[in-house]
Design an enzyme around this catalytic site. Structure first.
Site, short mmCIF file in Angstrom:
data_model
loop_
_atom_site.label_atom_id
_atom_site.label_comp_id
_atom_site.label_asym_id
_atom_site.label_seq_id
_atom_site.Cartn_x
_atom_site.Cartn_y
_atom_site.Cartn_z
CG ASP A 163 -0.26 -0.30 2.51
OD1 ASP A 163 0.82 -0.29 2.57
OD2 ASP A 163 -0.96 -0.96 3.43
CG ASP A 221 -8.73 -1.59 12.20
OD1 ASP A 221 -7.71 -2.29 11.86
OD2 ASP A 221 -9.24 -0.39 11.76
CG HIS A 242 -5.70 -2.12 9.01
ND1 HIS A 242 -6.24 -0.89 9.91
CD2 HIS A 242 -4.55 -2.06 8.47
CE1 HIS A 242 -4.92 -0.56 10.03
NE2 HIS A 242 -4.00 -1.02 9.20
CD GLU A 288 -8.69 1.22 7.89
OE1 GLU A 288 -8.48 0.11 8.92
OE2 GLU A 288 -8.12 2.35 8.35
C1 GLP Z 1 -0.63 0.30 8.53
C2 GLP Z 1 0.03 -0.43 7.37
C3 GLP Z 1 -0.29 -1.94 7.48
C4 GLP Z 1 0.27 -2.43 8.79
C5 GLP Z 1 -0.49 -1.56 10.04
C6 GLP Z 1 0.14 -1.88 11.55
O1 GLP Z 1 -1.84 0.63 8.52
N1 GLP Z 1 -0.68 -0.19 6.11
O2 GLP Z 1 -0.01 -2.70 6.54
O3 GLP Z 1 0.12 -3.81 9.17
O4 GLP Z 1 -0.06 -0.18 9.77
O5 GLP Z 1 1.34 -1.06 11.70
P1 GLP Z 1 2.44 -1.38 12.92
O6 GLP Z 1 3.10 -2.47 12.30
O7 GLP Z 1 2.98 -0.14 13.15
O8 GLP Z 1 1.37 -1.53 14.10
#
Ligand code: GLP
Length: 256
Positions: free
Chosen positions: A63, A132, A134, A139
């Site tokens: 993404d 959440d 995702h 989402e």
């Molecule tokens: C973002 C990314 C996800 C990732 C998520 C969790 O939303 N698009 O791919 O898994 O964050 O982030 P973190 O690893 O910082 O908790």
């Protein structure tokens, strides 16, 4: 699903790094799907330390924020360059990250899907998870059959990711993300989660019903998923003892 629970994020990362390293050794032209966020930072550091050969490897990132140029310090282009790509011998043209500046989002997304197919599909999709549930930026309420497209972030995800932008008002509302259907086509999915903040999302994804309200729960329908957790992220799992026993008693042929 294979659930691997380790005492610390470092130990869980070591297991994940072994899985990546084994793939790159067995298939020098492997195609990897890559995540961003704080979770894969340790993994990228470890992969750099391992000095693997990335010359034939192709990557597709999950993404990117829309409206951010690749040079923007909070873009996922910058994140990947700083934390992985500039430290390894990957060939620039084999790196794919959604273009947050594209003037034609639907056409770009269609082409991204085509590029994945042309590369032969993703061998190993590495994933983090949002609090959440995702994956990528899919989402809750995302279609479980979705393809690469533009999505609108929830308030919670914007808040969680705001620190990269200084303040919440600077955090983009929109992103381009691989869909859940896109992720599900990878031959192997490797999900990493650390910390108490992820415990509920992980319990829902692994042991809850398959629901668009926890997008990672779609992985229950995938034939090959490995979940690497630290104790805190595993703390809400009902079958923890069983998962531990299974991992500790793996037959030799299943070990890496
Ligand atoms: C973002 C990314 C996800 C990732 C998520 C969790 O939303 N698009 O791919 O898994 O964050 O982030 P973190 O690893 O910082 O908790």
């Amino acid at each position: 699903m294979e659930i691997i629970i380790q005492p610390t994020p470092e130990a869980a990362t070591d297991v994940a790094a072994q899985i990546v390293a084994q793939l790159l050794r067995q298939k020098p032209r492997a195609v990897l799907g890559l995540p961003t966020g704080s979770t894969p930072l340790l993994l990228y550091r470890e992969l750099v330390r391992m000095k693997l050969n990335w010359r034939g490897v192709t990557t597709f990132n999950l993404d990117e924020y829309t409206g951010l140029s690749p040079e923007h310090p909070a873009s996922y282009h910058s994140f990947m360059r700083e934390n992985l790509f500039r430290h390894i011998n990957i060939v620039e043209k084999n790196i794919h990250i959604p273009d947050g500046m594209t003037g034609n989002v639907p056409a770009f997304c269609k082409e991204y899907e085509k590029q994945i197919r042309r590369a032969g599909g993703i061998d190993l999709q590495i994933l983090g998870i949002g609090a959440d549930g995702h994956i990528g930026f899919n989402e809750p309420s995302s279609s479980l059959a979705s393809r690469t497209r533009m999505k609108t972030l929830t308030v919670r995800t914007r808040q969680d990711n705001a620190k990269a932008f200084g303040k919440l008002t600077q955090a983009p509302h929109h992103v381009i993300t691989m869909g859940i259907g896109t992720i599900m086509e990878a031959r192997h999915c490797l999900l990493l989660a650390f910390g108490k903040k992820k415990a509920r999302a992980i319990a829902g994804a692994v042991e809850g019903p398959i629901t668009a309200m926890n997008p990672a729960s779609a992985l229950q329908l995938h034939p090959k998923v490995t979940v690497c957790l630290d104790e805190a992220a595993a703390s809400a799992l009902k079958m923890k003892r069983y998962y531990r026993w299974v991992f500790d008693n793996k037959p030799n042929w299943q070990k890496f």
